[in-house]
Design a protein around this motif. Structure first.
Motif, PDB file in Angstrom:
ATOM      1  N   GLU A  53       0.831  -1.204   0.000  1.00 17.10           N
ATOM      2  CA  GLU A  53       0.000   0.000   0.000  1.00 17.10           C
ATOM      3  C   GLU A  53       0.868   1.258   0.000  1.00 17.10           C
ATOM      4  OE1 GLU A  53      -4.125   0.912   2.101  1.00 17.10           O
ATOM      5  OE2 GLU A  53      -2.455   1.048   3.527  1.00 17.10           O
ATOM      6  N   GLU A  54       1.948   1.239   0.793  1.00 16.49           N
ATOM      7  CA  GLU A  54       2.855   2.397   0.857  1.00 16.49           C
ATOM      8  C   GLU A  54       3.485   2.665  -0.499  1.00 16.49           C
ATOM      9  OE1 GLU A  54       5.545   5.398   2.460  1.00 16.49           O
ATOM     10  OE2 GLU A  54       3.640   4.554   3.184  1.00 16.49           O
ATOM     11  N   VAL A  55       3.970   1.604  -1.175  1.00 13.56           N
ATOM     12  CA  VAL A  55       4.617   1.776  -2.480  1.00 13.56           C
ATOM     13  C   VAL A  55       3.619   2.288  -3.507  1.00 13.56           C
ATOM     14  CG1 VAL A  55       5.616   0.515  -4.429  1.00 13.56           C
ATOM     15  CG2 VAL A  55       6.494   0.137  -2.133  1.00 13.56           C
ATOM     16  N   LEU A  56       2.425   1.689  -3.565  1.00 13.74           N
ATOM     17  CA  LEU A  56       1.427   2.115  -4.550  1.00 13.74           C
ATOM     18  C   LEU A  56       0.953   3.545  -4.275  1.00 13.74           C
ATOM     19  CD1 LEU A  56      -0.741  -1.118  -4.995  1.00 13.74           C
ATOM     20  CD2 LEU A  56       1.075  -0.249  -6.473  1.00 13.74           C
ATOM     21  N   TRP A  57       0.880   3.919  -3.012  1.00 12.13           N
ATOM     22  CA  TRP A  57       0.496   5.285  -2.655  1.00 12.13           C
ATOM     23  C   TRP A  57       1.544   6.279  -3.138  1.00 12.13           C
ATOM     24  CZ3 TRP A  57      -2.513   9.077  -1.781  1.00 12.13           C
ATOM     25  CH2 TRP A  57      -2.114  10.190  -1.040  1.00 12.13           C
ATOM     26  N   ARG A  58       2.825   5.985  -2.879  1.00  6.23           N
ATOM     27  CA  ARG A  58       3.893   6.908  -3.288  1.00  6.23           C
ATOM     28  C   ARG A  58       3.995   6.988  -4.816  1.00  6.23           C
ATOM     29  NH1 ARG A  58       4.169  10.083   0.906  1.00  6.23           N
ATOM     30  NH2 ARG A  58       4.430   8.907   2.833  1.00  6.23           N
ATOM     31  N   VAL A  59       3.835   5.860  -5.487  1.00  8.79           N
ATOM     32  CA  VAL A  59       3.853   5.854  -6.959  1.00  8.79           C
ATOM     33  C   VAL A  59       2.681   6.685  -7.492  1.00  8.79           C
ATOM     34  CG1 VAL A  59       3.481   4.403  -9.001  1.00  8.79           C
ATOM     35  CG2 VAL A  59       5.096   3.681  -7.233  1.00  8.79           C
ATOM     36  N   SER A  60       1.501   6.505  -6.892  1.00  7.07           N
ATOM     37  CA  SER A  60       0.313   7.257  -7.329  1.00  7.07           C
ATOM     38  C   SER A  60       0.526   8.757  -7.143  1.00  7.07           C
ATOM     39  CB  SER A  60      -0.909   6.806  -6.539  1.00  7.07           C
ATOM     40  OG  SER A  60      -1.184   5.432  -6.751  1.00  7.07           O
ATOM     41  N   GLN A  61       1.088   9.143  -6.003  1.00  3.14           N
ATOM     42  CA  GLN A  61       1.369  10.559  -5.742  1.00  3.14           C
ATOM     43  C   GLN A  61       2.260  11.158  -6.826  1.00  3.14           C
ATOM     44  OE1 GLN A  61       3.041  10.380  -1.749  1.00  3.14           O
ATOM     45  NE2 GLN A  61       1.453  11.778  -1.072  1.00  3.14           N
ATOM     46  N   GLU A  62       3.365  10.487  -7.085  1.00  7.21           N
ATOM     47  CA  GLU A  62       4.330  11.012  -8.054  1.00  7.21           C
ATOM     48  C   GLU A  62       3.722  11.087  -9.449  1.00  7.21           C
ATOM     49  OE1 GLU A  62       7.575  12.839  -9.334  1.00  7.21           O
ATOM     50  OE2 GLU A  62       7.308  12.229  -7.237  1.00  7.21           O
ATOM     51  N   ALA A  63       2.959  10.053  -9.815  1.00  6.70           N
ATOM     52  CA  ALA A  63       2.336  10.033 -11.141  1.00  6.70           C
ATOM     53  C   ALA A  63       1.317  11.159 -11.284  1.00  6.70           C
ATOM     54  CB  ALA A  63       1.665   8.674 -11.373  1.00  6.70           C
ATOM     55  N   LEU A  64       0.491  11.378 -10.256  1.00  8.66           N
ATOM     56  CA  LEU A  64      -0.504  12.449 -10.317  1.00  8.66           C
ATOM     57  C   LEU A  64       0.156  13.824 -10.324  1.00  8.66           C
ATOM     58  CD1 LEU A  64      -3.280  11.065  -7.936  1.00  8.66           C
ATOM     59  CD2 LEU A  64      -3.276  11.116 -10.425  1.00  8.66           C
ATOM     60  N   ASN A  65       1.237  13.983  -9.573  1.00 11.87           N
ATOM     61  CA  ASN A  65       1.984  15.246  -9.610  1.00 11.87           C
ATOM     62  C   ASN A  65       2.497  15.528 -11.021  1.00 11.87           C
ATOM     63  OD1 ASN A  65       1.701  15.946  -6.909  1.00 11.87           O
ATOM     64  ND2 ASN A  65       3.523  14.817  -6.274  1.00 11.87           N
ATOM     65  N   ASN A  66       3.028  14.481 -11.677  1.00 11.97           N
ATOM     66  CA  ASN A  66       3.524  14.640 -13.048  1.00 11.97           C
ATOM     67  C   ASN A  66       2.391  14.999 -14.011  1.00 11.97           C
ATOM     68  OD1 ASN A  66       6.148  14.098 -12.286  1.00 11.97           O
ATOM     69  ND2 ASN A  66       6.065  11.932 -12.837  1.00 11.97           N
ATOM     70  N   CYS A  67       1.240  14.353 -13.814  1.00 10.76           N
ATOM     71  CA  CYS A  67       0.080  14.674 -14.651  1.00 10.76           C
ATOM     72  C   CYS A  67      -0.317  16.139 -14.490  1.00 10.76           C
ATOM     73  CB  CYS A  67      -1.107  13.774 -14.279  1.00 10.76           C
ATOM     74  SG  CYS A  67      -0.917  12.033 -14.721  1.00 10.76           S
ATOM     75  N   LYS A  68      -0.354  16.594 -13.222  1.00 10.74           N
ATOM     76  CA  LYS A  68      -0.730  17.979 -12.934  1.00 10.74           C
ATOM     77  C   LYS A  68       0.228  18.966 -13.596  1.00 10.74           C
ATOM     78  CE  LYS A  68      -2.440  21.506 -10.557  1.00 10.74           C
ATOM     79  NZ  LYS A  68      -3.791  22.073 -10.815  1.00 10.74           N
ATOM     80  N   LYS A  69       1.524  18.677 -13.533  1.00  8.96           N
ATOM     81  CA  LYS A  69       2.529  19.631 -14.001  1.00  8.96           C
ATOM     82  C   LYS A  69       2.760  19.573 -15.510  1.00  8.96           C
ATOM     83  CE  LYS A  69       5.129  19.587  -9.640  1.00  8.96           C
ATOM     84  NZ  LYS A  69       6.396  19.197  -8.986  1.00  8.96           N
ATOM     85  N   HIS A  70       2.621  18.377 -16.109  1.00  8.40           N
ATOM     86  CA  HIS A  70       3.124  18.218 -17.479  1.00  8.40           C
ATOM     87  C   HIS A  70       2.111  17.759 -18.519  1.00  8.40           C
ATOM     88  CE1 HIS A  70       6.988  18.747 -15.573  1.00  8.40           C
ATOM     89  NE2 HIS A  70       6.857  17.630 -14.867  1.00  8.40           N
TER      90      HIS A  70
END
Length: 371
Positions: A281-298
């Motif tokens: 759960e921790e790994v999938l949460w951190r991956v999801s965060q980073e992916a959504l941040n990238n979506c927001k920015k780029h």
């Protein structure tokens, strides 16, 4: 008490002292195994960890014969054998003599090198209370039977190793709890101090715009207000990363909350029964965060597809947008530290990370983690 029994007691004391002082699991296993081989007539030994699903892993070994060490211990990593199969079936609960080693037999058939006269081995489960972790195996040249005293010694050593494994696991759990508590404390401090200051700065700058008629001063206040609002958004995202609201209700709910905070629209879909360990759960949460941040920015778009799936063999996560995309070649170094971090997190759990992207064709991220 005979000399051999006294020698075994001294050996057990030495191993126990080593295990109590060692905090790294890998070093602990290898050191204990080395002391056992050095202090007895056994000439080789190896330890298998066996997961709940039955998959085994070669955790440590000492002085394996050439045939078993061949090609990076290939035969030890792959395939089944009697001891592992009996452990999986719940039929191996104490130290036992195992009839001819299947891995040695295969090594001989495939002419992989010297066996050092080893055909049989003794095996004993690594246990602590009701928990079982795997197997300790030992062998000696031309030895086809192990005495009751030898099996009793192995059971004592295996119990010590099992207890040490549990101690290390509990220590790591305590460290994880302490880290979570520290994250929560830091999140509270940031919310109560920096977050409030930025909010106050935003209100002050807005008031400054209303109070002045000088256009240059007005523009300056507007710039300060814009920068303060951006910093406030970044701070809220940071607080979310430290203490995700909703994670107690499951990964998908937490990710939904995070995407709302970023101003993204998440199209979620869950397939199969999803039951995640804290690590996954921790790994999938951190991956999801980073992916959504990238979506927001780029990405240039606000709509994101989010699929979480249990296929019976593991958990799959797919995050996809139809945005701007970027030129990406999997054979080349990863273009950002964020993507590299996601990949390393997934790899730490034995999973796979795959990224597809092309200009004006969007980006698709796929993660698979076995269990």
């Amino acid at each position: 008490m005979n000399e051999e029994a006294l020698s075994n007691i001294e050996l057990l004391k030495e191993i126990a002292e080593f295990l109590n002082n060692e905090t790294e699991q890998c070093d602990m296993l290898h050191g204990a195994l080395k002391k056992l081989i050095k202090g007895t007539s056994f000439t080789t030994g190896w330890i298998f960890f066996i997961e709940e699903g039955g998959k085994h892993q070669l955790a440590s070994y000492e002085d394996l014969p050439e045939s078993l060490e061949h090609n990076g211990c290939e035969l030890m990593h792959n395939g089944g054998c009697w001891c592992v199969n009996r452990f999986r079936n719940g039929k191996l609960t104490k130290a036992s003599n195992i009839i001819e080693c299947q891995r040695i037999e295969k090594a001989i058939d495939e002419k992989r090198g010297e066996t050092d006269g080893i055909t049989y081995h003794a095996t004993v489960p690594l246990q602590s209370g009701d928990e079982s972790y795997g197997l300790l195996n030992v062998a000696a040249p031309n030895k086809t039977h192990f005495s009751k005293d030898e099996l009793a010694l192995l059971e004592s050593v295996a119990f010590q190793i099992g207890s040490a494994i549990k101690r290390i696991a509990l220590t790591k759990k305590e460290q994880e709890i302490a880290l979570l508590a520290e994250r929560n404390r830091l999140a509270r401090d940031l919310h109560d101090s920096v977050n409030q200051l930025l909010f106050s700065l935003t209100l002050t700058a807005r008031g400054g715009v209303e109070m002045t008629s000088d256009e240059q001063v007005k523009e300056t206040f507007k710039t300060v207000q814009t920068l303060a609002q951006e910093a406030l958004s970044e701070m809220r995202a940071l607080i979310w990363q430290l203490r995700p609201h909703g994670l107690e209700n499951g990964l998908v709910e937490a990710v939904k909350g995070y995407s709302d905070m970023l101003g993204l629209t998440l199209e979620t879909k869950v397939e199969g029964v999803i039951s995640l360990s804290s690590k996954v759960e921790e790994v999938l949460w951190r991956v999801s965060q980073e992916a959504l941040n990238n979506c927001k920015k780029h990405s240039g778009v606000k709509s994101i597809r989010y699929l979480l799936k249990n296929d019976g063999k593991g958990i799959s996560l797919m995050i996809q947008d139809k945005g701007d995309g970027f030129q990406y070649d999997d054979a080349q170094p990863l273009p950002s530290i964020g993507i590299e971090s996601m990949k390393e997190r997934v790899k730490s759990l034995g999973g796979t990370f795959h990224l597809e992207s092309a200009l004006r064709k969007g980006t698709k991220l796929t993660v698979k983690i076995p269990y």
